[in-house]
Design a protein around this motif. Sequence first.
Motif, PDB file in Angstrom:
ATOM      1  N   ARG A  10      18.521 -42.210   4.473  1.00  0.00           N
ATOM      2  CA  ARG A  10      18.100 -43.572   4.134  1.00  0.00           C
ATOM      3  C   ARG A  10      19.094 -44.228   3.182  1.00  0.00           C
ATOM      4  N   GLY A  12      19.538 -47.717  -4.884  1.00  0.00           N
ATOM      5  CA  GLY A  12      19.028 -47.224  -3.601  1.00  0.00           C
ATOM      6  C   GLY A  12      18.331 -45.885  -3.776  1.00  0.00           C
ATOM      7  N   ILE A  46      14.439 -45.024  -3.009  1.00  0.00           N
ATOM      8  CA  ILE A  46      14.121 -44.026  -1.975  1.00  0.00           C
ATOM      9  C   ILE A  46      13.245 -42.916  -2.561  1.00  0.00           C
ATOM     10  N   GLY A  51      11.367 -47.404   4.675  1.00  0.00           N
ATOM     11  CA  GLY A  51      12.139 -46.515   5.546  1.00  0.00           C
ATOM     12  C   GLY A  51      11.879 -45.045   5.263  1.00  0.00           C
ATOM     13  N   ASN A  86      16.227 -56.565  -0.347  1.00  0.00           N
ATOM     14  CA  ASN A  86      16.483 -55.945   0.962  1.00  0.00           C
ATOM     15  C   ASN A  86      16.555 -54.424   0.823  1.00  0.00           C
ATOM     16  N   MET A  87      17.248 -54.006  -0.218  1.00  0.00           N
ATOM     17  CA  MET A  87      17.386 -52.570  -0.484  1.00  0.00           C
ATOM     18  C   MET A  87      16.031 -51.950  -0.787  1.00  0.00           C
ATOM     19  N   TYR A  91      12.989 -52.927   0.193  1.00  0.00           N
ATOM     20  CA  TYR A  91      12.150 -52.790   1.390  1.00  0.00           C
ATOM     21  C   TYR A  91      12.666 -51.684   2.299  1.00  0.00           C
ATOM     22  N   SER A  92      13.973 -51.687   2.502  1.00  0.00           N
ATOM     23  CA  SER A  92      14.563 -50.688   3.394  1.00  0.00           C
ATOM     24  C   SER A  92      14.297 -49.277   2.876  1.00  0.00           C
ATOM     25  N   ALA A  93      14.478 -49.102   1.572  1.00  0.00           N
ATOM     26  CA  ALA A  93      14.327 -47.759   0.991  1.00  0.00           C
ATOM     27  C   ALA A  93      12.870 -47.315   0.977  1.00  0.00           C
ATOM     28  N   THR A 105      20.721 -47.755   3.870  1.00  0.00           N
ATOM     29  CA  THR A 105      20.496 -48.832   2.901  1.00  0.00           C
ATOM     30  C   THR A 105      21.823 -49.403   2.390  1.00  0.00           C
ATOM     31  N   SER A 159      23.260 -53.085   3.092  1.00  0.00           N
ATOM     32  CA  SER A 159      23.540 -53.951   1.942  1.00  0.00           C
ATOM     33  C   SER A 159      24.983 -54.444   1.983  1.00  0.00           C
TER      34      SER A 159
END
Lengths: 244, 336
Positions: free
Chosen positions: B197, B235, B239, B162, B154-155, B157-159, B201, B205
């Motif tokens: 971000r 994270g 990023i 994003g 999840n982290m 994809y988000s990082a 993130t 999380s």
Amino acid sequence: MTDVILSVEGLKKSYDDVIAVDGLDFSIEAGQCFGLLGPNGAGKTTTLQMLEGMESPTSGTVTYRGGPLPQDYQERIGIQFQATALQDFLTPFDNLKLFSRFYDDPIPMDTLIEKFRLSEFLHRDARRLSGGQRQRLLLAMALVHNPEIVFLDEPTTGLDPRSRRDLWEVVRDLKNEGRTLILTTHYMEEAEILCDELVILSHGKTLLEGTPRALIEAAGVENLDALFLNLTGEHLVKTEEVIS
Amino acid sequence: MRALKRSLRRTGAIFHARNLEYLRDRASFGWNLLFPVLIVLALSIVFSGPPRALFSVTVIGDGMAPELVEFPGVERIDANQDRALARLSRQQTDLVVEASETAVQYWVNGNSASGALLELLLKYTESRPLTRGLADGEAIRYVDWVVPGILGMNMMYSALWGVGYVVVRYRQSGYLRRLKATPLTQFEFLSAQVLSRLIVTLTASLIVFVGTHLILDYKMVGSALLLLLVALLGGLAMITLGLAIACRTESKEFADGLLNAVTFPMLLLSEVWFSLDGSPVWVQTVAACLPLTHVLDAARAVMLDNAGIPEIWPSLLILVGFCAAGMTLSIRLFKW
């Protein structure tokens, strides 16, 4: 004694084998509204970008008050781009606030909101603004730090006649405040009304330079479009652009 | 009818224009062809080989392993002692052996029935003297093992999306150019992106962590602060990787391809869903080059084994390295 704020000498810009700007020389006086006129592809935007310091010339120079562009040049100029996207989901208020925060001494928000008549759509999603509203917002964002020189790249393209006239009013106000305005347009009427001095470009070269009235009178034509037609056999604005 | 014809003509024109645009964006076009092929190849390599065995024996070192590891239904896994014993305590392996010319040391988990069976077999089949070691620890449920993986994924994809995708979108729409015409420096812009971000993130999380803990009651025996440090470095590493990808890319479609090229190997090889134990050494070597592998190694060690800094510092150090490399690359190569 003239007060030249910007001048260019032998300015050239080429991309691979395409020459966008081909050896321009002109000077802009402080407090003047200076127009770069020409059809699409004439090199107006590229010239403007080099004057703004956003693009480096392939050769030639741009000087500010007789010297190289100063370190804080970006703080002395305000730019309204021809096509600027805004961040999704931000309102005009958010955008003004964001850009205000980039500068040390911005114009108060209320002053900008009143001056550019932003209050009616201040909290609307910026993606839902009309063309005229959007241009007023972009102009307000360009002026948020009270710049000495303002660059306007085809500010009225795509606007309806009323929005265009509204914007002319704003530009006149800016001129009356003593700012130097550098404007690109392919509307001859706009150039005639707003510009003190202009350069007509075609294929990256200067065709003519002077005040609109002097150019028209010297050529013995009705307007700038007729002048341009005489010079190149082309209209400044194509018929389909007028219709669109 | 005329309206329909006009509509079809317009649709055809835009269809043609889009096809031309797509074909002329060679990087994006090439990638869209290459990526599915790479996925199929990667899956076929990772999941190739015989079906899973009945028992798992982890072998330490290069000594002559007991005959037991060659029995049908027994899977041999090679690992160093720390990793082997950690797996035994989680009952991810049934027996650990370390053999020399003259003796065999073995470890078994006292709570494992499979381990007891293998121990008996070993005693009957091995002629060298045996030394018994005992490990303790309950079998971890799959959910205990997979939750850190899901949080890490999840982290990731988000990082990556994003930051990476958004920066490219800003560039493509001219928004970065607008920002360039202000006194904002690229370092300020990049730092703001990273911080913004990172907060998003970490918050996301944390919400997933607490929410899933309430529902699944998964194992979390270590320090929450240490886990936060792992998440923070993980994270940041993701990023800055996203920024490095986006620092010059101008096409959203190409950025999409690049981001997939980075995320898919991590999804497959960083032990998000399954362990790579038993996979070829080169696969594990590739996995060790991916930041998510180190995030998950450290997070699982903290959550499942109550590991502290002394146990996870190599992973933390590698993540710091990823952060430094990503940020340096982004600042050096960034184009408005």
